[in-house]
Design a protein around this motif. Structure first.
Motif, short mmCIF file in Angstrom:
data_model
loop_
_atom_site.label_atom_id
_atom_site.label_comp_id
_atom_site.label_asym_id
_atom_site.label_seq_id
_atom_site.Cartn_x
_atom_site.Cartn_y
_atom_site.Cartn_z
N PRO A 99 -16.35 47.90 10.83
CA PRO A 99 -16.94 48.79 9.82
C PRO A 99 -18.44 48.93 10.08
CG PRO A 99 -15.86 46.86 8.82
CD PRO A 99 -16.02 46.59 10.27
N VAL A 100 -18.97 50.13 9.89
CA VAL A 100 -20.39 50.41 10.13
C VAL A 100 -21.06 50.73 8.80
CG1 VAL A 100 -22.03 51.90 11.33
CG2 VAL A 100 -19.85 51.31 12.41
N HIS A 101 -22.11 49.99 8.48
CA HIS A 101 -22.84 50.21 7.24
C HIS A 101 -23.84 51.35 7.45
CE1 HIS A 101 -20.82 46.67 6.08
NE2 HIS A 101 -21.74 45.78 6.39
N HIS B 4 -27.98 49.02 10.51
CA HIS B 4 -28.86 49.74 9.59
C HIS B 4 -29.20 48.94 8.33
CE1 HIS B 4 -27.28 53.97 11.04
NE2 HIS B 4 -27.73 53.22 12.03
N ALA B 5 -28.70 47.73 8.19
CA ALA B 5 -28.55 47.21 6.84
C ALA B 5 -29.26 45.90 6.51
CB ALA B 5 -27.05 47.04 6.55
N ILE B 6 -30.03 45.30 7.41
CA ILE B 6 -30.69 44.06 7.04
C ILE B 6 -31.62 44.31 5.83
CG2 ILE B 6 -32.65 44.31 8.64
CD1 ILE B 6 -32.50 41.23 9.03
N GLY B 7 -31.61 43.38 4.90
CA GLY B 7 -32.39 43.54 3.68
C GLY B 7 -31.61 44.15 2.54
N GLY B 8 -30.41 44.66 2.84
CA GLY B 8 -29.54 45.20 1.80
C GLY B 8 -28.63 44.13 1.22
N VAL C 153 -23.59 42.02 12.74
CA VAL C 153 -24.58 42.37 13.76
C VAL C 153 -25.71 43.18 13.14
CG1 VAL C 153 -24.94 43.81 15.81
CG2 VAL C 153 -22.96 42.27 15.68
N PHE C 154 -26.95 42.82 13.48
CA PHE C 154 -28.14 43.56 13.08
C PHE C 154 -28.83 44.16 14.31
CE2 PHE C 154 -28.58 40.37 9.42
CZ PHE C 154 -28.02 41.23 8.49
N SER C 155 -29.58 45.24 14.08
CA SER C 155 -30.42 45.85 15.11
C SER C 155 -31.88 45.75 14.69
CB SER C 155 -30.06 47.33 15.29
OG SER C 155 -31.01 47.97 16.13
N PHE C 156 -32.74 45.54 15.69
CA PHE C 156 -34.18 45.49 15.45
C PHE C 156 -34.93 46.51 16.31
CE2 PHE C 156 -32.67 40.95 14.97
CZ PHE C 156 -32.56 41.01 13.60
N HIS C 157 -34.28 47.65 16.55
CA HIS C 157 -34.90 48.78 17.21
C HIS C 157 -36.10 49.26 16.37
CE1 HIS C 157 -35.33 53.04 18.38
NE2 HIS C 157 -34.87 52.68 19.55
N PRO C 158 -37.13 49.88 16.98
CA PRO C 158 -38.33 50.24 16.23
C PRO C 158 -38.11 51.07 14.96
CG PRO C 158 -38.79 50.40 18.56
CD PRO C 158 -37.33 50.07 18.43
N VAL C 159 -37.09 51.92 14.92
CA VAL C 159 -36.91 52.73 13.71
C VAL C 159 -36.06 52.03 12.64
CG1 VAL C 159 -37.20 54.92 14.90
CG2 VAL C 159 -34.90 53.97 14.63
N LYS C 160 -35.58 50.81 12.93
CA LYS C 160 -34.77 50.09 11.95
C LYS C 160 -35.67 49.42 10.90
CE LYS C 160 -30.70 50.91 13.82
NZ LYS C 160 -30.95 51.42 15.17
N ILE C 161 -35.06 48.62 10.03
CA ILE C 161 -35.78 48.07 8.88
C ILE C 161 -36.91 47.15 9.31
CG2 ILE C 161 -35.50 46.92 6.65
CD1 ILE C 161 -33.76 49.42 6.99
N ILE C 162 -36.63 46.21 10.19
CA ILE C 162 -37.66 45.42 10.86
C ILE C 162 -37.43 45.56 12.36
CG2 ILE C 162 -37.93 43.77 8.96
CD1 ILE C 162 -36.35 41.74 10.72
N THR C 163 -38.46 45.28 13.14
CA THR C 163 -38.33 45.51 14.58
C THR C 163 -38.77 44.32 15.41
OG1 THR C 163 -38.84 47.05 16.39
CG2 THR C 163 -40.63 46.56 14.84
N THR C 164 -38.16 44.20 16.57
CA THR C 164 -38.62 43.28 17.62
C THR C 164 -38.91 44.08 18.89
OG1 THR C 164 -36.34 42.81 18.31
CG2 THR C 164 -37.31 41.33 16.69
N GLY C 165 -39.13 45.38 18.75
CA GLY C 165 -39.26 46.30 19.89
C GLY C 165 -37.88 46.80 20.26
N GLU C 166 -37.15 46.04 21.00
CA GLU C 166 -35.70 46.15 21.14
C GLU C 166 -35.15 44.79 20.75
OE1 GLU C 166 -33.55 48.47 21.77
OE2 GLU C 166 -34.52 50.06 22.92
#
Length: 386
Positions: free
Chosen positions: A130-132, A160-164, A181-194
């Motif tokens: 499932p994708v949030h 898309h959902a960390i912090g939710g 699974v979380f993503s930390f791409h620059p446009v996500k909620i928080i980032t690590t670069g990639e």
């Protein structure tokens, strides 16, 4: 140009990275476990494994759950291609479950229908992803109940959902899933670069994902096939990958975690303001389920084209021409040429097709000002009326 999303990086974030650059470890040092512990504690999960992207996290999650040749993985068609590609990396097949017309997430009702049919034909999935979408969690309790009946595993794609939150608990606690699974791409909620992360409450899954992200290698004598030859010794137990996150990235992520709640709160304030400003326009604004508190990575509107008198593309291009960096999240995955070669065709998921024909992602990020938001709304209004 007002982009649809962008990172917020503070002086403290920059200093955290500089501190690592001046330290003894640029990678495989203390920053990665510190970041993992911070996210695990925030979410209420027992284990967290940082990797170089959410795609990598999805891949090793599938592998850890035993996905391979002859297996099937189901996911939403309205997502980035990585949610489906991760199964193909493992040699499995992919199928898609249509979306809910209100949340745009994978529909529990459609999933139940598809599972009932698949049981009769002996083609049940091994894993459902499932994708949030936009940060709003799926109906995880309902999906989990179906997993107990039909025997599939669950990977929450919460890129898309960390912090939710879901049912007043942090997304990522894996209460209704095997892995999140979380993503930390620059446009996500928080980032690590990639970067990305896989969370789980299962120690065996965590142990295997830990190996898989680093070449399938272990230095733990308890996992080895015989007593180590010496303190230098390591063993490759399986075919793994170089999916590690660097300490530079982890230091940025750890610093960003201090502002996670603030970032999400600002997104909610912007969302509420959009809702009010757009109320009289012929569009559908995002609907939020009462069980959820979205991470609000995206603010997606649907154009009511029968009332507008302009095409979806005309409105989109008018916004882009005026310097509003709108986007479209997403093209149904099965309509990509690579998936069409597998036999998928346009129209495979009707709600997903309707969504794709009407959706536009408006700018949404914590540093978006009210003045910029006013420009976005005024430009949209002009584009619709033109």
């Amino acid at each position: 140009m007002i982009p649809y999303g962008r990172q917020t990086v503070s002086k403290a974030d920059i200093q955290a990275v500089v501190d690592v650059l001046r330290s003894d470890f640029l990678t495989q040092g203390p920053a990665v476990p510190a970041f993992e512990n911070s996210v695990a504690k925030y979410c209420g999960a027992q284990h967290a494994l940082a990797v170089n992207s959410a795609t990598s996290a999805l891949h090793i999650s599938c592998l850890a759950l035993g996905v391979g040749q002859g297996d099937s993985v189901w996911t939403s068609p309205i997502t980035f291609v990585a949610s489906a590609n991760c199964a193909l990396y493992c040699g499995a097949s992919v199928d898609f479950v249509d979306i809910d017309p209100h949340t745009y997430n994978l529909s529990t009702e459609k999933l139940a229908e598809k599972l009932a049919w698949a049981e009769q034909s002996g083609q049940l999935p091994k894993v459902v992803i499932p994708v949030h979408l936009c940060g709003q969690p799926c109906d995880m309790a309902g999906i989990y109940a179906l997993s107990q009946r039909y025997g599939f595993k669950i990977i929450e794609d919460a890129s898309h959902a960390i912090g939710g939150k879901y049912q007043n608990q942090a997304i990522g606690n894996c209460r209704y899933s095997d892995i999140t699974v979380f993503s930390f791409h620059p446009v996500k909620i928080i980032t690590t670069g990639e970067g990305g992360m896989a969370l789980t409450n299962n120690a065996e899954l965590a142990e295997r994902m830990d190996r898989l992200r680093s070449h399938g290698i272990t230095r733990d004598p308890a996992q080895m096939t015989h007593t180590p030859d010496g303190p230098w010794y390591y063993q490759q137990l399986e075919l793994g990958f170089n999916y590690r996150m660097t300490d530079l990235q982890a230091a940025l992520g750890l610093s960003q975690m201090q502002h996670l709640d603030e970032f999400v709160s600002k997104r909610h304030a912007l969302s509420q303001r959009y809702d009010a400003l757009l109320a009289d326009l012929p569009i559908i604004t995002p609907w939020q389920h009462s069980d959820s508190y979205s991470g609000l990575h995206l603010y997606v509107i649907l154009l009511q084209l029968d009332e507008i008198g302009r095409t979806h593309r005309e409105v989109f291009e008018a916004l882009r021409a005026a310097g509003i960096g709108v986007n479209l999240h997403y093209i149904p995955v099965y309509r990509q040429p690579y998936y069409e070669q597998m036999g998928f065709k346009a129209g495979y998921c009707l709600e997903a097709e309707k969504y794709y024909a009407e959706a536009i992602s408006l700018p949404m990020y914590p540093a978006l000002t009210e003045a910029q938001q006013d420009v976005v709304v005024a430009t949209l209004q002009a584009a619709i009326k033109r």
